[in-house]
Scaffold this active site. Structure first.
Site, PDB file in Angstrom:
ATOM      1  N   SER A   1       5.448 -11.704  -4.109  1.00  0.00           N
ATOM      2  CA  SER A   1       5.781 -10.326  -3.749  1.00  0.00           C
ATOM      3  C   SER A   1       6.137  -9.544  -5.008  1.00  0.00           C
ATOM      4  O   SER A   1       5.313  -9.445  -5.910  1.00  0.00           O
ATOM      5  CB  SER A   1       6.924 -10.324  -2.723  1.00  0.00           C
ATOM      6  OG  SER A   1       7.190  -9.018  -2.271  1.00  0.00           O
ATOM      7  N   THR A   2       7.368  -9.027  -5.098  1.00  0.00           N
ATOM      8  CA  THR A   2       7.745  -8.195  -6.231  1.00  0.00           C
ATOM      9  C   THR A   2       7.551  -8.940  -7.552  1.00  0.00           C
ATOM     10  O   THR A   2       8.068 -10.029  -7.741  1.00  0.00           O
ATOM     11  CB  THR A   2       9.220  -7.765  -6.105  1.00  0.00           C
ATOM     12  OG1 THR A   2       9.435  -7.219  -4.813  1.00  0.00           O
ATOM     13  CG2 THR A   2       9.575  -6.741  -7.167  1.00  0.00           C
TER      14      THR A   2
ATOM     15  N   HIS B   1       2.351  -9.274  -1.249  1.00  0.00           N
ATOM     16  CA  HIS B   1       2.817  -8.121  -0.491  1.00  0.00           C
ATOM     17  C   HIS B   1       2.364  -6.837  -1.177  1.00  0.00           C
ATOM     18  O   HIS B   1       2.726  -6.573  -2.323  1.00  0.00           O
ATOM     19  CB  HIS B   1       4.346  -8.120  -0.398  1.00  0.00           C
ATOM     20  CG  HIS B   1       4.901  -9.256   0.401  1.00  0.00           C
ATOM     21  ND1 HIS B   1       6.182  -9.727   0.236  1.00  0.00           N
ATOM     22  CD2 HIS B   1       4.340 -10.021   1.378  1.00  0.00           C
ATOM     23  CE1 HIS B   1       6.394 -10.724   1.074  1.00  0.00           C
ATOM     24  NE2 HIS B   1       5.303 -10.924   1.778  1.00  0.00           N
TER      25      HIS B   1
ATOM     26  N   MET C   1      11.076 -10.621  -3.609  1.00  0.00           N
ATOM     27  CA  MET C   1      12.336 -10.333  -2.936  1.00  0.00           C
ATOM     28  C   MET C   1      12.308 -10.902  -1.522  1.00  0.00           C
ATOM     29  O   MET C   1      11.261 -10.955  -0.884  1.00  0.00           O
ATOM     30  CB  MET C   1      12.543  -8.820  -2.898  1.00  0.00           C
ATOM     31  CG  MET C   1      13.803  -8.371  -2.189  1.00  0.00           C
ATOM     32  SD  MET C   1      13.865  -6.566  -2.123  1.00  0.00           S
ATOM     33  CE  MET C   1      15.340  -6.332  -1.134  1.00  0.00           C
TER      34      MET C   1
ATOM     35  N   ASP D   1      10.339 -14.306   2.680  1.00  0.00           N
ATOM     36  CA  ASP D   1       9.027 -14.540   3.286  1.00  0.00           C
ATOM     37  C   ASP D   1       8.325 -15.690   2.568  1.00  0.00           C
ATOM     38  O   ASP D   1       8.244 -15.720   1.344  1.00  0.00           O
ATOM     39  CB  ASP D   1       8.164 -13.278   3.212  1.00  0.00           C
ATOM     40  CG  ASP D   1       6.865 -13.416   3.988  1.00  0.00           C
ATOM     41  OD1 ASP D   1       6.861 -14.140   5.006  1.00  0.00           O
ATOM     42  OD2 ASP D   1       5.858 -12.808   3.581  1.00  0.00           O
TER      43      ASP D   1
END
Length: 351
Positions: free
Chosen positions: A174-175, A200, A293, A296
């Site tokens: 993600s991030t 993401h 972050m 997930d």
């Protein structure tokens, strides 16, 4: 507790006004300054440097990417990109992510005021994440990636090792993941194991991301479509706005791409992919969870581990945000924790 100081740089007066109002109502944030473009912003920022910059891309006099590169070279600061949700916006935003932006907030051409109010929680969460991001990890990943081969004809820097088990690889991030994935995929050879990936990212942006990676990586990299085969030498990236799952077909595996509810506040969700891999591939799979972050993918990776899959996690020092890998470690789903530069090599040793 000191508030997060935020600079908002956008040529839209409406965006500056609304974002400033939203930030002013957050107990842990305050506006450092606002400006219509970077040249107006720099003198204001120099008086009291912000903790986070919310930055538009297309602005007069100096565009956002030029400014971002300048900031990252001279005084690295976490940046949240506020970009138009268009094909053109997606292409340019990918350049911004490669230049060091932490995350993306999309905005429409019309109805911006209402849209920003609708995504208030996402915007504030992105600012909070950026404020605590590990910029050293991001810079290290970007520097390592830039030193790797650019051309498709170049030899990968990772030597192949004898096959040890896993026949396919599932990756979730993600991030900070756009740079981390670039680092890993640049090191993959033409005959790399099949790769299925959830990053993401909003709709349209995953297509631009895959296209950019495919332009300089050796394997085929594409945004997944429903029914795409999972094959050696191919990386399939889940499209923004859809979930991706592994499915069996007569001659092996394919992916199913479909709509569905948000899972862990995300679509695509890493957990959705990992759980399908645990169920269908079991010990034939390798799972990798990287910077991001939240949590997930953590439970899905544990399910893969329990099904006999090999599992890797990115370490804290090299993560931009040590959220997803940390939770996966806490649940017992990570067998080995590695620095980002070592992940590609380990994938090829195990797959």
């Amino acid at each position: 507790m000191r508030r997060i100081r935020v600079a908002v740089i956008d040529d839209s007066a409406i965006v500056r006004q609304v974002v400033s109002e939203l930030i002013s109502h957050a107990a842990d944030m305050e506006i450092a300054c606002t400006a219509a473009d970077p040249l107006f912003a720099l003198p204001k920022m120099s008086d009291a440097w912000p903790d986070v910059i919310v930055l538009d891309i297309e602005m007069p006099r100096m565009d956002g990417i030029t400014f971002l590169r300048k900031i990252m070279a001279e005084r690295p600061t976490p940046v949240v990109i506020c970009s138009s949700h268009t094909e053109r916006g997606a292409q340019v935003t990918m350049q911004a992510m490669a230049a060091g932006a932490i995350s993306i907030i999309t905005k429409p051409r019309l109805g911006v005021r209402q849209f920003l109010h609708d995504v208030t929680s996402d915007l504030l969460a992105a600012i909070r994440t950026a404020a605590h991001a590990n910029l050293r990890g991001l810079q290290a990943a970007s520097g390592a990636s830039s030193a790797l081969p650019e051309a498709r004809s170049a030899e990968p820097v990772v030597a192949r090792a004898p096959r040890a088990g896993a026949r396919m690889v599932a990756i979730g991030t993600s991030t900070g993941g756009t740079v981390a994935l670039e680092n890993v995929l640049r090191q993959m050879p033409a005959d790399c194991p099949p790769l299925v990936i959830v990053q993401h990212m909003p709709e349209k942006f995953t297509a631009a991301f895959a296209e950019r990676l495919d332009s300089f990586c050796i394997p085929e990299i594409r945004e997944a479509q429903d029914g795409d085969r999972v094959l050696p030498g191919r990386a399939l990236i889940a499209p923004g706005g859809s979930h991706m799952q592994l499915v069996r077909v007569a001659s092996g595996w394919a992916v199913e791409v479909a709509d569905g509810p948000l899972v862990n506040r995300h679509k695509p969700s890493v957990d959705v992919l990992f759980r399908s891999v645990a169920k269908l591939a079991g010990s034939s799979a390798l799972g990798v969870i990287m910077t991001g972050m939240g949590d997930d993918g953590a439970r899905g990776l544990k399910e893969m581990h329990d099904a006999g899959a090999l599992t890797l996690g990115q370490d804290e020092a090299s993560c931009v945000v040590y959220g997803m890998p940390k939770e996966a470690m806490r649940l017992g789903g990570v067998q080995e924790q590695l620095a980002l530069p070592d992940i590609a090599r380990r994938i090829l040793e195990l797959a």
